[in-house]
Enzyme design. Structure first.
Site, short mmCIF file in Angstrom:
data_model
loop_
_atom_site.label_atom_id
_atom_site.label_comp_id
_atom_site.label_asym_id
_atom_site.label_seq_id
_atom_site.Cartn_x
_atom_site.Cartn_y
_atom_site.Cartn_z
N TYR A 43 0.89 -1.15 -0.01
CA TYR A 43 0.03 0.12 0.01
C TYR A 43 0.73 1.25 0.09
O TYR A 43 1.84 1.17 0.52
CB TYR A 43 -0.83 0.04 1.32
N LYS A 232 -22.77 6.46 -3.95
CA LYS A 232 -22.06 7.82 -4.68
C LYS A 232 -22.09 7.54 -6.11
O LYS A 232 -21.83 8.43 -6.74
CB LYS A 232 -20.81 8.19 -4.07
#
Length: 335
Positions: A43, A232
């Site tokens: 990450y 969304k």
């Protein structure tokens, strides 16, 4: 490990979130009783050579100021291939590579031990990240599952990790890890971190039986389907700063043809019942008997506050029954 049922995910830190924003999220989560934090050496996402390891570093600068024994930190070793810039391409899961990766993560995290160390994806040929068909022509060599178990056992013996787990793994793989561990008298994996949500339900069949018989629990990542189940993106919306707006190559499994139709059906159900789509989605994951924790990630504090509250929401039997009716029409659209 007695961990909170909500786990704080971190994969946006270092790309979409700054170090100070990461620390703000951590402070808030800890104040809400969340003691479980999940990260990975790969990450942030989208992964690249310039940012790789930054997320662990951000967590480490916060962790250095905390009472360590009150927190449970999970991280992951990258699997083979895909990221050739990690260790100069040395990503085969040998004992030496596992040991090197553990030491590097410990340094970035500024801690003496990792509570849960996970194999991010399998060493062997496995369909994953949206692929659904096994292809024998992609077979390859590499360290055996027995060697991977031995590598993890060595780290446990050295006190560098407490437990280990698997991620993006199949039922066959979980069983083989336990078989290799039992055969050699070494510890087996304790958790499985796989994608799981209203629209990603690969765990419900043979993996659920495997978890039950192996006495393992699921760490559900993407319980909101990378934000798809936040609502969304409904009606084709592309909100500014959102992950799928910024990064076209991410989350291919959540862009499959039936996904939008299924999400719309769940959104309508949530509206009928006076719930948000986030409450419906995270409440469903929380209801599953095999769940150890839902991994919640957010890029804003408003999202984080909503998600943490919704992940502890209890759906009633009628809502779960109506979810089942939609699932009969859309069994696993983001498989």
């Amino acid at each position: 490990m007695n961990v909170s049922e909500v786990c704080l995910g971190t994969m946006t830190w270092g790309q979409q979130n700054s170090e100070s924003e990461a620390h703000e999220q951590l402070d808030y989560a800890a104040a809400q009783g969340i003691n479980f934090i999940d990260t990975a050496e790969m990450y942030p996402v989208p992964p690249n050579a310039q940012t790789q390891g930054r997320t662990e570093k951000y967590l480490g600068t916060w962790l250095a100021r905390q009472q360590r024994n009150r927190l449970y930190i999970a991280t992951k070793i990258a699997g083979p291939g895909r990221r050739d810039w990690i260790r100069g391409g040395r990503t085969d899961l040998t004992r030496d590579v596992i040991a090197e990766a553990v030491d590097t993560s410990l340094a970035r995290l500024q801690t003496d031990y990792i509570d849960l160390y996970q194999i991010h994806w399998p060493q062997r040929n496995v369909p994953m990240f949206g692929a659904t068909e096994f292809d024998p022509s992609k077979e390859k060599g590499g360290p055996s599952i027995h060697e991977q178990v031995a590598g993890m056992a060595a780290m446990i013996k050295a006190g560098k990790i407490r437990h280990y787990g698997l991620s993006n793994e199949t039922a066959w793989g979980v069983c083989e890890f336990h078989h290799a561990a039992k055969e050699s008298g070494m510890p087996g994996p304790v958790t499985l971190q796989n994608s799981y949500s209203l629209i990603s339900r690969n765990v419900d069949n043979d993996l659920a039986e495997t978890l039950f018989r192996a006495k393992m629990s699921l760490l559900a990542y993407s319980p909101l389907a990378a934000g798809i189940l936040s609502g969304k993106y409904l009606s084709g919306a592309k909100p500014a700063g959102a992950r799928f707006t910024l990064f076209d190559s991410l989350g291919i499994r959540f862009r499959k043809p039936m996904v939008a139709e299924a999400v719309d059906a769940y959104a309508q159900l949530a509206k009928r019942r006076g719930l948000t789509l986030v409450q419906l989605a995270l409440g469903y994951v929380a209801s599953r008997w095999f769940l150890g924790a839902s991994i919640i990630g957010a890029t804003s504090m408003a999202q984080l506050k909503e998600d943490i509250a919704a992940a502890q929401f209890k759906l009633d039997a009628e809502a779960l029954q109506e979810i089942g009716q939609i699932q009969a029409r859309y069994p696993n659209p983001a498989a």
